[in-house]
Every structure is written in structure tokens, then in C-alpha cells.
Scaffold this active site. Sequence first.
Site, short mmCIF file in Angstrom:
data_model
loop_
_atom_site.label_atom_id
_atom_site.label_comp_id
_atom_site.label_asym_id
_atom_site.label_seq_id
_atom_site.Cartn_x
_atom_site.Cartn_y
_atom_site.Cartn_z
N TYR A 101 4.61 -7.77 12.60
CA TYR A 101 4.31 -7.59 14.02
C TYR A 101 3.42 -6.37 14.16
CZ TYR A 101 4.85 -6.39 18.94
OH TYR A 101 4.60 -6.08 20.25
N GLU A 189 -1.65 -7.83 21.02
CA GLU A 189 -0.43 -8.01 20.23
C GLU A 189 -0.59 -9.18 19.26
OE1 GLU A 189 4.03 -8.22 21.73
OE2 GLU A 189 3.15 -10.21 21.71
#
Length: 382
Positions: A101, A189
Site C-alpha cells: 500500500y 493512493e
Amino acid sequence: MKIYEYQAKEILRKSGIRIPIGKMAKTAKSAAKVAEKLNKKVVVKAQVHSGGRGKAGGIKLAENPQASQDTAAQILQMRIGGLKVKSVLVEEALNISHEYYLSFALDRHAGKTIVMASAEGGVEIEEVAAHSPGKIYKFHLDPAYGLMDFQMRRTCEKLGLEHRMAKEFSEFMKRLYRTYTENDCVLAEINPLVLTAEGNFLAADAKMDLDENALFRHPDFLELREASEDDPIEVEAHKKKIPYVRLEGSIGILGNGAGLVMTTLDMVSREGGKPANFLDVGGGSNWETVKNSLEIVLSDKKVKGVFINIFGGISRCDEVAKGILEADKALNIKIPVVIRLSGTNEEEGRALLAASRFASASTMEDGAKKIVELIEGIGKKV
Ligand code: GDP
Ligand code: MN
């Protein structure tokens, strides 16, 4: 301004970040064509401005073009997070060896960019954040220096990346940060940031939020915006040039002047109510604008009551009253409406509304209190 995954990935590709090869499709047939061209196993992904598509069944693997057509047909019928799926992204399926992530986001409280990275990326990232926050490495960037080498090295260390992997991850980070700044993002993101079995880092998903105030610097983003608007009521309002923002609550708000409307939202919240929208009918608006605006507010099915708060300066209260009555004629309003009219021609306005079923309020505080009480009254009856 949120954009779709396929739009965000196009921006990433231009910045030299690796993404899976693929294409957006609006029909099941064209999804099959994309799969045919790719000539391998694909993943069909719902394009909506909502996270959690994977968990909602909006991300599916398909072995061949026929399967991708069937899968696309099924996904194109779905709603995810209340939003209708209008297109899918068909991409080569990845050989995932690990999911990381990585995100850059504007932290408004700190007034800085916050970087977050984790070796436990994927659909459970919220779980990780809630239950083992230590597994997400966070730090702020100094706006004067941007992303520094030592910060990238430290991130790699925290994520357990070494040697060539650390070098490549840092390169990915650097590029994502450059994309984030160059495009005036408030969020970029990548989850998951995939390490493939072949040893490459790719952006398997991309979520981007662009700063609307910087749109003037990116004229080509206007196209993205048109393709991206997905709240049907907001689309309708903007077509009619009415400044309207949909919110989560149940009390419809209509006022004149952005400042007054925002104060009205605060007042209603202070009384314990939840505003359903922001709507500014503007100064000097005629009855037709008022009628159209009220129709927009009422088209939100979550609205259980409406508070109309008008301060008549250039706007004339009788004109506003006429608009309300015309809207009622057309729609036969069944929910509570509280109206506060103050200023130019307020007497004439009140006289027009005297025979209606609508409640009047003398001040904004009074109006906010009344509409909240009326709605709670309904709640108690049920
Ligand atoms: P989100 O649920 O809306 O965040 O959608 P994502 O694009 O992140 O996809 C959710 C999950 O689907 C990922 O975490 C992966 O595990 C899986 N996934 C996505 N793309 C692929 C792919 O190309 N191949 C495989 N095998 N799985 C994928
Ligand atoms: Mn994701």
C-alpha cells in the site's frame, strides 16, 4: 474532484509508472473485444467512485473473452456504495506475489502532505489501519523539501524491502510523488501496489482526488470531470447552473448567498439535524429559479423536510414565495417545509404564503429549531 481508476491510471502511465495493460469499456461486448486483444486472462473491474469494489464483487477474473463478456455484463448491472456502475476496466490479470500500500495525501490539519506505506496492502487495509496501525508507516513531508531520499530508504526498511526491490520501490515512490504534485492532487493512493511474480512493481489500483481549486492549471482535466460526475442530482443542478452539493442528511436546505447557506447548515446541525444539501439560489433570483431549486432539493429521496432561509436584499421575498408556491403546485409537497423570509418585500412574501401549509419562522435559529422538531415528530409517529 474524484476521478475513475482508468483515468487515474492514464495519468500514472504518462508519469512513467507501470500499470497493467488494459482499456475501459462501457458495454459487455466491447469488454470482450478488449479481452480478445489482450489475448490472456483478464480482470474486469467496476469503475465507480467508491472503495471496496473487490469486497462488493465488482472485481472479477475472467479466463477468456466470452467469460469477460459475461462478467462485464454482470458488473455493469451492479451498484456499489449506492453508485451505478457505468463502465468497467478490462486489464491483463497480474501474477501477484505481494500486495503493498502506498499513498500521498493532503493532511489538512498538519497543512502538509502525509505519506502512508504498508507491506499489508490489499482489500483489508482498513482492517489493518483499525487493528494494527503499527503496520502502516506514516510520515509528513516538509513542503520546502518534498520527498527526501532518506525518507524513501526508511520506508523501504519499514516495509522489509532490500537491494533491487528497495531501489525499484523508491523509484515508484518518487514517480508517484511527482505525479501527485504536478497534477495538484489531494490524494494519490495505490492499493494494491503489486509486486508480481516476475519481480516488477505495478499500480494494480489507483485512487486519485484532484484539487478543484487548481483546475485552471489543468484545462485538460475538465474532460475528466464531465466523465466523472456521478451524482445524478448534482449533474441536473449544474446543468441548470444551480450551485448544489449533495450531503448525507435528511434536511433539504435552500438559501440565498453561499455564506448564508453555510451558516444555515451550521444552525441546522447545531439543533441536531443533518443537512441533505447545500443550495444557493443566488441573489436577485426570480421565481423560476426558486422553483427549479426546490425541485432539485426535493428530488433527493433522503429529504424528509426542507428549510428555506432567505434574506431579501436584491432578492425579493414575494418572488421567492411565488417560486415556492409554483413548486408546490407542480409537486404537491408532502413533507414539512419551514420558511424564513426577511428583508425586501417580506410582508408581501409572507402574505402569499399565509394560506399554504408551510410553517414560517421569524429568525434563522427559530427556523432551524422548527424543521428539526417537525422531522423528529415524524420519526416518533412511525
Ligand atoms: P478495490 O477493492 O476497490 O480497492 O479494488 P482493487 O483494484 O484494489 O482490487 C481488489 C483486489 O482484487 C486486490 O487487492 C487484488 O487482490 C485483486 N485484484 C485486482 N487486480 C487483480 C489482478 O490483476 N489479478 C489478480 N489476481 N487479482 C487482482
Ligand atoms: Mn484498491
